[in-house]
Design an enzyme around this catalytic site. Structure first.
Site, short mmCIF file in Angstrom:
data_model
loop_
_atom_site.label_atom_id
_atom_site.label_comp_id
_atom_site.label_asym_id
_atom_site.label_seq_id
_atom_site.Cartn_x
_atom_site.Cartn_y
_atom_site.Cartn_z
N GLU A 148 0.81 -1.21 0.00
CA GLU A 148 0.00 0.00 0.00
C GLU A 148 0.85 1.27 0.00
O GLU A 148 0.54 2.24 -0.67
CB GLU A 148 -0.97 0.00 1.18
CG GLU A 148 -2.08 -1.03 1.08
CD GLU A 148 -2.91 -0.89 -0.19
OE1 GLU A 148 -2.96 0.21 -0.76
OE2 GLU A 148 -3.49 -1.89 -0.63
N TYR A 154 -7.09 6.47 3.42
CA TYR A 154 -7.16 5.36 2.47
C TYR A 154 -6.35 4.15 2.94
O TYR A 154 -6.85 3.02 2.96
CB TYR A 154 -6.66 5.78 1.06
CG TYR A 154 -6.32 4.54 0.27
CD1 TYR A 154 -7.32 3.76 -0.28
CD2 TYR A 154 -5.00 4.09 0.16
CE1 TYR A 154 -7.04 2.57 -0.93
CE2 TYR A 154 -4.70 2.91 -0.49
CZ TYR A 154 -5.72 2.16 -1.04
OH TYR A 154 -5.44 0.99 -1.66
N ASP A 174 -10.21 4.93 -2.86
CA ASP A 174 -9.03 5.39 -3.58
C ASP A 174 -9.47 6.01 -4.90
O ASP A 174 -10.66 6.12 -5.18
CB ASP A 174 -8.06 4.22 -3.82
CG ASP A 174 -8.52 3.38 -4.98
OD1 ASP A 174 -9.75 3.19 -5.11
OD2 ASP A 174 -7.69 2.93 -5.77
#
Length: 301
Positions: free
Chosen positions: A47, A130, A148
């Site tokens: 991520e 996020y 996102d």
DNA sequence: GACGCGTGGGG
DNA sequence: TCCCCAAGCGT
């Protein structure tokens, strides 16, 4: 779909979930951070790397990173400058520093285990709304609205009927994302990754493949005749001649050097001494570069 | 809320 | 070619 999710009948929402999840089950990419044995740390690393860097470029960096630092404690035990060096040319190297900082915090505050709690994730450096939701959802299979750029675009088109979402995430988008979330944890987690994948593979920013979209018949944008974007100019990224470009050139020298770097090695990368000095100051202020004596620099230890 | 922050690739 | 975009975050 219709203008607001709340006006949909419950049965229609469930059908929507099945449509998108069914599409995902046959079209999803086989990405390593989605493997059943991917650890929460591996998910977190992916991520961080995927914050503004395309999947294709992340893949090799992700593998090398986890090979070297398979746990948060392993990374925390190394110098932050090593994280910056390993980051290579992924871009936005502050992410490397923050990932190192997150590893230190996880090691100190969470016994070396990536926390499953959304608020604790959010408190880590480099973890925003996020990323906290993504790790909690993908790694821990919790129910969170994961918003996102892909998901926002899918909702903008399918729900709102416009080509692109606003520049910044709005309260209305969060509400839509929450309202469309399946009730159960596991299904919500699958839904989250499925919508994201749809945005990444089909409902793309340029040249969406509407013919292959499972939501074709439900899409508000399609129904409206796919009107082009009307809103305010979307923020462009100028780069040539900016401090960012200079920072990139300076840091590239530091990354590739094995040890200390002398001022002269930095001076050759950019002709404007004033801008060069400003960029270097910025790197030092950000903790990406460490001054060690007069005219000598290195990556932080 | 608007900026600043890297780097590379696809249309 | 040039422009736009790419699983955002922190200030």
């Amino acid at each position: 779909m219709v203008a607001t999710a709340s006006t949909l009948a419950p049965g229609a929402v469930q059908a929507l979930h099945s449509t998108v999840i069914g599409w995902y089950e046959t079209h999803a990419r086989d990405l390593p951070w989605r493997a059943p044995d991917a650890s929460p740390w591996a998910v977190m690393v992916s991520e961080f790397m995927l914050q503004q860097t395309p999947v294709k470029r992340v893949l090799p960096a992700y593998a090398a990173w986890l090979e070297r630092w398979p746990t948060p404690a392993a990374l925390a035990a190394d110098a932050p400058g090593e994280a910056v060096r390993m980051w290579g040319r992924l871009g936005y190297p502050r992410r490397a520093l923050r990932l190192h900082g997150a590893a230190v915090a996880i090691t100190e505050r969470h016994g070396g285990e990536v926390p499953a709690d959304h608020a604790e994730l959010l408190a880590l450096p480099g973890v925003g709304e996020y990323t906290a939701a993504a790790v909690a959802s993908f790694a821990f299979r919790q129910r969170h609205a994961v918003l996102d750029t892909n998901v926002r675009r899918v909702f903008a088109r399918a729900v709102t009927g416009v080509e692109y979402p606003a520049n910044a995430t709005t309260a209305a988008e969060r509400r839509t994302a929450r309202e469309l979330l399946p009730a159960g944890d596991e299904r919500a987690a699958t839904w989250a990754v499925a919508v994201m994948e749809l945005g990444a593979l089909v409902c793309t920013a340029r040249g969406p493949e509407c013919g292959g979209c499972p939501l074709l018949a439900d899409c508000a944008w399609q129904r409206a005749g796919r009107p082009p974007y009307q809103g305010p100019a979307r923020r462009g990224q100028t780069y040539e001649g900016t401090d960012r470009q200079v920072r990139g050139k300076l840091l590239a020298v530091l990354r590739e050097a094995t040890g200390l770097v002398a001022q002269g090695q930095l001076d050759v990368v950019w002709p404007d001494a004033v801008q060069r000095a400003r960029a270097l100051d910025g790197l030092v202020a950000d903790g990406l570069v460490e001054p060690v004596g007069p005219g000598t620099y290195r990556l932080p230890r």
